[in-house]
Design a protein around this motif. Sequence first.
Motif, short mmCIF file in Angstrom:
data_model
loop_
_atom_site.label_atom_id
_atom_site.label_comp_id
_atom_site.label_asym_id
_atom_site.label_seq_id
_atom_site.Cartn_x
_atom_site.Cartn_y
_atom_site.Cartn_z
N LEU A 154 -0.16 6.59 6.45
CA LEU A 154 -0.99 6.45 5.52
C LEU A 154 -1.10 8.32 5.29
O LEU A 154 -0.97 8.67 4.20
CB LEU A 154 -1.92 5.82 5.10
CG LEU A 154 -1.61 3.98 4.76
CD1 LEU A 154 -3.48 3.30 5.24
CD2 LEU A 154 -1.24 4.23 3.52
N LEU A 211 -0.60 -1.62 -5.27
CA LEU A 211 -1.74 -1.77 -5.02
C LEU A 211 -3.24 -2.16 -5.12
O LEU A 211 -3.31 -2.68 -4.07
CB LEU A 211 -2.10 -0.51 -5.46
CG LEU A 211 -1.72 1.49 -5.12
CD1 LEU A 211 -2.03 2.28 -5.63
CD2 LEU A 211 -1.68 1.42 -3.61
N ARG A 249 4.22 8.94 -7.80
CA ARG A 249 4.13 10.23 -8.11
C ARG A 249 5.93 10.66 -8.51
O ARG A 249 5.78 11.53 -9.97
CB ARG A 249 3.99 11.39 -6.69
CG ARG A 249 3.22 12.62 -7.35
CD ARG A 249 3.69 13.73 -6.47
NE ARG A 249 4.30 13.80 -5.60
CZ ARG A 249 5.75 14.10 -6.81
NH1 ARG A 249 5.73 15.01 -7.83
NH2 ARG A 249 7.37 14.24 -6.01
N LEU A 297 2.28 4.95 -2.99
CA LEU A 297 2.16 5.59 -2.48
C LEU A 297 3.14 6.81 -2.50
O LEU A 297 2.81 7.73 -3.10
CB LEU A 297 1.06 6.35 -1.44
CG LEU A 297 0.01 5.39 -1.92
CD1 LEU A 297 -0.73 5.05 -0.19
CD2 LEU A 297 -1.19 6.20 -2.84
N ALA A 311 3.38 -0.09 -9.08
CA ALA A 311 3.03 0.98 -8.36
C ALA A 311 1.85 0.73 -7.86
O ALA A 311 1.20 0.22 -7.37
CB ALA A 311 2.82 2.61 -8.68
N TRP A 312 0.85 -0.10 -9.96
CA TRP A 312 -0.75 -0.07 -9.03
C TRP A 312 -0.75 -1.40 -9.33
O TRP A 312 -1.66 -1.72 -8.62
CB TRP A 312 -1.43 0.29 -10.63
CG TRP A 312 -1.36 1.87 -11.51
CD1 TRP A 312 -0.59 2.48 -12.45
CD2 TRP A 312 -2.23 3.14 -10.46
NE1 TRP A 312 -0.65 4.00 -12.36
CE2 TRP A 312 -1.66 4.47 -11.25
CE3 TRP A 312 -2.88 3.05 -9.38
CZ2 TRP A 312 -2.07 5.05 -10.98
CZ3 TRP A 312 -3.47 4.10 -9.59
CH2 TRP A 312 -3.68 5.65 -9.56
N VAL A 346 0.86 -1.41 0.11
CA VAL A 346 0.08 0.09 -0.06
C VAL A 346 0.60 1.53 0.05
O VAL A 346 0.74 2.34 -0.42
CB VAL A 346 -1.41 0.12 0.80
CG1 VAL A 346 -1.41 1.41 0.96
CG2 VAL A 346 -2.32 -0.82 0.95
N VAL A 347 2.23 1.14 1.02
CA VAL A 347 2.57 2.41 1.31
C VAL A 347 3.23 2.81 0.45
O VAL A 347 3.63 4.05 -0.41
CB VAL A 347 3.21 2.80 2.38
CG1 VAL A 347 4.18 3.57 2.52
CG2 VAL A 347 2.26 2.86 3.83
N THR A 354 2.07 13.66 -0.69
CA THR A 354 2.01 12.85 -2.17
C THR A 354 1.00 14.44 -2.66
O THR A 354 1.31 14.61 -3.88
CB THR A 354 1.32 11.90 -2.75
OG1 THR A 354 1.72 10.42 -1.47
CG2 THR A 354 0.95 11.45 -3.89
N THR A 381 1.81 10.40 4.22
CA THR A 381 2.45 9.28 2.80
C THR A 381 0.98 10.24 1.53
O THR A 381 1.75 11.08 0.87
CB THR A 381 2.03 8.36 2.68
OG1 THR A 381 3.22 7.04 3.55
CG2 THR A 381 2.48 7.76 0.82
N ILE A 382 -0.40 9.87 1.96
CA ILE A 382 -1.09 10.53 1.05
C ILE A 382 -1.00 11.83 1.37
O ILE A 382 -0.90 12.94 0.19
CB ILE A 382 -2.68 10.18 1.41
CG1 ILE A 382 -2.33 9.60 1.39
CG2 ILE A 382 -3.70 11.52 0.60
CD1 ILE A 382 -3.62 8.26 1.61
N TRP A 406 4.17 7.01 -11.97
CA TRP A 406 3.06 6.07 -11.62
C TRP A 406 3.00 5.47 -12.27
O TRP A 406 2.97 5.13 -13.78
CB TRP A 406 2.05 6.96 -11.80
CG TRP A 406 0.82 7.61 -10.75
CD1 TRP A 406 1.44 9.09 -10.85
CD2 TRP A 406 0.79 7.88 -9.41
NE1 TRP A 406 0.82 9.46 -9.56
CE2 TRP A 406 0.47 8.56 -8.66
CE3 TRP A 406 1.11 5.55 -8.83
CZ2 TRP A 406 0.55 8.45 -7.18
CZ3 TRP A 406 0.86 6.15 -7.39
CH2 TRP A 406 0.71 7.11 -6.86
#
Length: 463
Positions: free
Chosen positions: A400, A234, A222, A218, A230-231, A214-215, A407, A403-404, A226
């Motif tokens: 998170l 996730l 970026r 993220l 990365a996808w 997850v982390v 980002t 991180t979010i 991406w």
Amino acid sequence: MTTRRWTALPVLLVAVFVTTLDFFVANLALPSIRADLRAGDASVQFVIAGYGLAYAAGLIASGRLGDLYGHRRVFRTGLALFTLASAECGLAGGAAWLVAGRIAQGVAAALLAPQVLTLLGELYRGTDRATAFRWYGTVVGLAGVSGQVIGGALVAAEHLGLGWRACFLVNVPIGVAALAMTGRVLPAPVPSPLRRAGLDVGGAGLVAAGLVAVVLPLVEGREQGWPPWAWWCLAASGPILVTFVRRQRRLVHARRTPLLDLDVFTDRTFAWGLVAVALLFGTSAGLSFVLALYLQDGLGLGPLAAGAVCTALNAGFFAASLRPGRFGAPVLLLGLCLLYEVVARAAQPYQVAMALVVVGAGMGLLMSPLLSSVLSAVRPERAGAAAGVLGTVQETGGVLGATITGTVFFGTLDGGDWRAAMLAGLSVLVAGALGVLAHAMMRPPARTPVAARACVQQDGGTC
């Protein structure tokens, strides 16, 4: 109560202080680290996220390790590793080495945290236990209040030319001194009947892999535009965590000991409350992360001045936490909205500090009632598992959140506008505060916390 038991308290509290402090102390050092090591945005984020992620991923497994091999032994191992990792951070010659050291610090902190709470419960009873846990809460609050100003002071002092490195090297003499005392003041390990069951290594690996999946994208996604991996990460995080859950259920059906007792999630108050805990800790960590960068690189403040401004947040928290109340969530939302308005108007640092006092007060009013309500519905026999899950959610929420928010912050900063970047980050935090407020309006009334009920059952007195 023997003198030896009271001598053990400072050793345990020192471990709590340095591991809590290290999450906050690095925030004020980030601009200096960025300039000195020529670190990119992702590396800067991982200085904070790497510590919190490793901490969160290891909490459940480390509690189990203490049951298997003795809490003193695991405590000493964690303290030794934390001291060595701090030295690595302070001597790091590049961003990659610093991030690796921070991850090692997080693993060590995860080894320490459950053992401290368990040893406090073993060493003290009745009113002595109440005194010990009051000291525990005071030290955690003090570490949060002083963390950023200590970091700013250490960076600004330039003692022996160390700069930001002093934030980590200061842990080394403290850790060595505490480690030298553990053998004399902490109780000897008692053989555990659970040792034959062993540790669910596969389950621990799945938890860690799920959190990293997850982390990591993220943080790195970026900066790298991406990319497909990365996808994929996730997308894989969900199946990995589902596999972990299925593994724990199979172990129970096979009459083997799982890493995590999944029955704790049958209590709806507990399960729903975890969402609010994640949002609250994510909001706190996200604000600390972007605020340190904005004050120094955006407003041009020095480390010491930025630390002084950040102290307003922690001072508001500390003052309000002495008398927690029902209106924490609205006050938190109000404070973040005030801070947004202050930043939008390009106000002076002292006005930023005034808004931070309100934000901190909201967090202080909210923290204790929220945690109590989350644990109130859990049965006493599940209290240990619930505490491990709660600690993991706290740390994961913080990771998170940082991180979010980071980002979004760095994504907006690509245009070079620090004010716009800060406003974008604050928008994420306001959304988190709205989620906390929604929970506060819908949660059921809290009952007597499990910890208090269990303590009455064990001691026949007050915890």
